[in-house]
Scaffold this active site. Sequence first.
Site, PDB file in Angstrom:
ATOM      1  N   ASP A 137       0.856  -1.175   0.000  1.00 29.72           N
ATOM      2  CA  ASP A 137       0.000   0.000   0.000  1.00 29.72           C
ATOM      3  C   ASP A 137       0.892   1.226   0.000  1.00 29.72           C
ATOM      4  O   ASP A 137       2.083   1.128  -0.308  1.00 29.72           O
ATOM      5  CB  ASP A 137      -0.906  -0.026   1.239  1.00 29.72           C
ATOM      6  CG  ASP A 137      -2.236   0.674   1.004  1.00 29.72           C
ATOM      7  OD1 ASP A 137      -2.216   1.890   0.761  1.00 29.72           O
ATOM      8  OD2 ASP A 137      -3.276  -0.004   1.051  1.00 29.72           O
ATOM      9  N   ASN A 277     -13.771  -1.203  -6.859  1.00 29.95           N
ATOM     10  CA  ASN A 277     -14.896  -0.327  -6.538  1.00 29.95           C
ATOM     11  C   ASN A 277     -15.615   0.152  -7.795  1.00 29.95           C
ATOM     12  O   ASN A 277     -15.954   1.320  -7.928  1.00 29.95           O
ATOM     13  CB  ASN A 277     -14.388   0.878  -5.747  1.00 29.95           C
ATOM     14  CG  ASN A 277     -13.668   0.455  -4.508  1.00 29.95           C
ATOM     15  OD1 ASN A 277     -14.172  -0.332  -3.727  1.00 29.95           O
ATOM     16  ND2 ASN A 277     -12.466   0.969  -4.306  1.00 29.95           N
TER      17      ASN A 277
END
Length: 489
Positions: A137, A277
Amino acid sequence: MLSRRSWAAGALVALSVAGPVPVAAPLTAVPASPGPVSATPPETTPPETTPPETAPPGAPPRAVPSASAPPGVAPPVPAVPVVPPESAPPEPDPPESASPEGAADVREDQRWVLEMLNAEGAWKVTKGAGVIVALVDSGVDDQVAELRGRVISGPDMGSIVFDRDTPDAGRHGTAMASLIAGAGKGEEGLLGVAPEARILSLPLIVEERPEDGSALPQEDLRSRDDSPLARAIRYAADHGAKVVSMSLGAYGPHRSEREAVSYALSKGVVLVAAVGNDGDSQYAMDNSTSFWNFPAGYSGVIGVGAVDDLGRPATFSSDNLSVLISAPGVDVPVVVPGGEYGSSEGTSSATALVAGVAALIKSKYPDISPQMVSRALASTATSRPAAGYDDHVGFGVVDAGAALAEAGRLVAGTAEVPVPEGKRFGDGTLPTEPARPGPEPARLWLYGVGLVAGLLAFAASVAMLNRHSGRESPMTAAFEPIRRGRSRR
């Protein structure tokens, strides 16, 4: 606020942060201070009439309640008598910093998340001690109270290293790390699903794609030979990580990533990734399905979708067959750089929560295979669809307590049972060795004798026939040969 937009990693890496993570208005947080501050219990607070005295150099300040202290600022500290240097006792270890303001509130705010995951049921068995979770990340602020001393900084995988002067660089990573291994104190502070696990931070830079979701999987900008994600997965597998959490993704598979995934799985590493998403994108609405997101789309990777506080599929969560399991992903409390609290929205946060559950399983059963972890998560999920599975929530919402118990049954079922020497099926006598296959000797001799007798009888019959034929043959007369030719004259 952390957005739930798709992301792309690096100038040559088309990776996306799959967790929509908008951070709502943060709760009040204590500003960062240059030195540690410890809260003095109320019962030991000196009375207000205590005369001020000069504090010795280097002594840490002690915070005491003060009605006149402005919000977010440490109250004045009482002075202590000056001690001559020659008789001064050794300085104690610096106390840990007090919990930031709002720490009690955030615990209450996250109660529904922990209850939906049945985290407390799993904590009766383990809290993730001894497990390292690799977080691919952005950078992580390892100085926030919930993560201090629990973060291992890995090498740069194709991004900038977290810089505390630019906290946005580590905003997403810090939020995800807090959901995995946040360690609140007592009744305060945010708790991760595996509060005793550790984080291996492997930074990967992210850059936004168009907000309207117009970016389509037309071009793979990753290197043909390698990708930062592949390097991160291999590094994690080679440096002690038992779980890899990847709240990111890209359209289209990549060979080096597929090989890195296979390598990590062969070493027993559990891989967890966000499905994306794009559930509310125009393409998804037109085609009743979303683009596949990778690494979630690779075989063996646990693809995670998002649900709300009622267990309903989040509208933004991608829907396709890469979804194996789901977890809370709407208004999930998180920690952000500087110790502030906010809320996260997206499959990113759902992925971090599932990675925490996987860490609990690997803590209790270190040798369990990634396939068994996936099976334990899927077979014990709650809020299961009517058909047992659908492409919005997979097999349902993960249940940490039930998954941990199921993992124990799976491990027990594969354990080898030792057999005492000399025993196979209890206390009975061992079976005798069976006779070797083949003809019996008596029958073999009988067959040989019969064969010889037959041959002798055949020979005698032939001799007798020849003798009888010689006596009865007719006599042949000898004739003079007739000569033909010309007569003599």
